[in-house]
Design an enzyme around this catalytic site. Structure first.
Site, PDB file in Angstrom:
ATOM      1  N   SER A 200      47.567  22.682  18.991  1.00 40.07           N
ATOM      2  CA  SER A 200      46.563  23.518  19.396  1.00 40.07           C
ATOM      3  C   SER A 200      46.716  25.123  18.580  1.00 40.07           C
ATOM      4  O   SER A 200      46.867  24.694  17.339  1.00 40.07           O
ATOM      5  CB  SER A 200      46.393  23.775  20.846  1.00 40.07           C
ATOM      6  N   GLU A 323      40.597  15.200  24.360  1.00 45.44           N
ATOM      7  CA  GLU A 323      40.499  16.717  24.097  1.00 45.44           C
ATOM      8  C   GLU A 323      40.086  17.721  25.121  1.00 45.44           C
ATOM      9  O   GLU A 323      40.737  17.843  26.258  1.00 45.44           O
ATOM     10  CB  GLU A 323      39.985  16.928  22.447  1.00 45.44           C
ATOM     11  N   HIS A 408      43.608  17.296  26.032  1.00 43.04           N
ATOM     12  CA  HIS A 408      44.260  18.133  25.093  1.00 43.04           C
ATOM     13  C   HIS A 408      45.704  18.837  25.835  1.00 43.04           C
ATOM     14  O   HIS A 408      45.454  19.240  26.891  1.00 43.04           O
ATOM     15  CB  HIS A 408      43.078  19.521  24.730  1.00 43.04           C
TER      16      HIS A 408
END
Length: 498
Positions: A200, A323, A408
């Site tokens: 990320s 995600e 995610h």
């Protein structure tokens, strides 16, 4: 016998045994002076030496940041404990299986995610024993976050030797990387075999580092998870644009000089400037990113990729199938974001998205499609320029325990083989998948190629062979269909939209 005592910049360190006594953990190693007082909003300074032997048995405090909302998905999944935090946060941690300083083991240098506003290097899921048992040293770091790490302001630029400001968090990362380059041999590591990795915002940081001349010569390979690629997060601001935002942030405190800025309590800065600022009757969102200052960065890292101006080293990168689906938004929020993010192309984006109600907005997978496009563009550019290989992956395992899917950050439990630390009821297939993923990552750190004995063959992504490694219930190469929306994002990333 495990290596327990080492000499580094600053003095002598003594580590502690991991849960496996053949592994030594060195916790809370200072890699720079505390960035407090007059050192707030300045580049990191050399570490302050200590006398005697420093017992490295306690993780350093995390950088100043807001506490997670109790009961939120993120808090339950990754932030179950309220740990100490401080402006004095420039510490790193090392897990090593070395028996002597002559072992020359590969090194992974891990940069945590968290939108450059949250996170720390010793989270539950990023323990280093999994890699250490595979013969890889893991280093994790803390760095300055939010306004304390990325505030640019004319007053701060004026006093700077290079007339720049902001980018302090990136300079922290570079200082930690240089510290590792200079000291990792003492831990049995190979200073010529350092893989930087992140997820990320950590992947965004990796992308910044491979584009920054300040980091060149310190990196041998790179891993980017759910955050790397060409314009995955849009474009970075110039120094002037970042300074303009900094003026607005400083106005919240009626501060205009560097001295006034440094007099603001850190807690107040975090409370009033993390996600938005209040200007009169308006709540204005704020975004913390690196800026293009002709010192840390000479161009946007995405443009640097397109121009071939990033480090020519092997890359491993990818994303997850679901995600940001854990972040639920309404139809009205979806429409507002579309107009704000895509401007004159919003109508085309909305046509391809076909979202008509709250339920469809909540289930939309925009970020996953954008990540696929961003990483493919990078791989295709490197293929065209005949540069180093790029290995792409797509994590598809829907984690057990709820309906969050392959969300995610969900792959982190597998990469670090920390599944037993999670509340989730992981199954045999999850442990088998973690073994494969960790094996790929360790192999890549060792030799710049993820392949190894007992693992399905993983080939680089090229235009001639546009294959991606699926990491899920199935592990193997596949040709992912390029949907119209992925094509839209590829064209958007490369400026080809008409």
């Amino acid at each position: 016998m495990a290596l327990r005592r080492v000499k580094v910049d600053g003095g002598l360190l003594e580590g502690v045994p991991g849960s496996n006594p053949n592994i030594t953990v060195f916790k809370g190693i200072p890699y720079a002076a505390p960035p407090v007082g007059d050192l707030r909003w300045r580049p990191p300074q050399p570490v302050i030496p200590w006398e005697g032997v420093r017992i490295a048995d306690t993780f350093g405090p995390m950088a100043m940041q807001p506490r997670q909302v109790k009961g939120s998905f993120s808090q339950r999944e990754f932030y179950p404990e309220e740990l100490p935090m401080s402006e004095d946060c420039l510490y790193l941690n090392i897990w090593t299986p070395a028996e002597s300083e002559n072992d020359k083991l590969p090194v992974i240098f891990w940069i945590h995610g968290g939108v450059l506003r949250h996170g720390y290097g010793h989270k539950l899921e990023t323990d280093g024993e999994g890699f250490a048992k595979r013969g890889v040293i893991l280093v994790t770091i803390n760095y300055r976050l939010g306004a304390l790490g990325f505030l640019a302001h004319p007053a701060l630029s004026k006093e700077s030797e290079r007339k720049v400001s902001g980018n302090y968090g990136i300079l922290d990362q570079i200082a930690a990387l240089k510290w590792v380059k200079n000291n990792i041999a003492a831990f049995g590591g190979d200073p010529e075999n350092i893989t930087i990795a992140g997820q990320s915002a950590g992947a965004m940081s990796v992308q910044t580092l491979v584009a920054s001349p300040l980091a060149w010569g310190f990196i041998n390979k790179a891993i980017l998870q759910s955050g790397g690629g060409v314009h995955a997060f849009g474009s970075l601001p110039t120094l002037e644009e970042a300074e303009e935002m900094g003026l607005q942030i400083a106005s919240v405190f009626n501060a205009s000089t560097a001295e006034e800025l440094r007099s603001i309590p850190a807690e107040a800065i975090i409370e009033k400037t993390t996600d938005f600022i209040v200007l009169g009757n308006e709540r204005k969102p704020v975004r913390y990113t690196p800026n293009i200052d002709a010192y840390v960065l000479y161009e946007d890292p995405s443009d640097a990729i397109m121009h071939g101006n990033v480090q020519n080293i092997p890359y491993l990168m990818g994303s997850t199938a679901d995600e940001m689906r854990t972040v639920k938004i309404t139809y009205n929020e979806f429409m507002a974001r579309a107009k704000a993010q895509y401007g004159k192309y919003a109508e085309k984006y909305l046509e391809l998205s076909n979202v008509t109600n709250d339920e469809e907005a909540a289930a939309d997978n925009t970020f996953a499609d954008r990540m696929i496009a961003a990483t493919r563009v990078w791989a295709e550019v490197f293929d065209e320029l005949k540069k180093s290989p790029v290995y792409l992956y797509y994590f598809t395992r829907k984690l057990p325990g709820d309906d969050s899917g392959a969300f995610h950050s969900g792959e982190l439990w597998y990469v670090f083989e920390t599944l037993p630390r999670s509340w989730r009821p992981f199954e045999k297939i999850d442990y088998e998948l973690a073994d494969k993923i960790a094996g790929y990552w360790a192999n890549f750190a060792m030799k710049g190629d993820p392949n190894g004995e007992g693992l399905p063959q993983w080939t680089p992504y090229t235009k001639e062979s546009p294959l991606t490694m699926e990491l899920g219930t199935t592990v193997g190469m596949f040709r992912m269909e390029e949907t119209p929306r992925v094509k839209f994002f590829k064209d958007l990333c490369t400026g080809k939209l008409k």
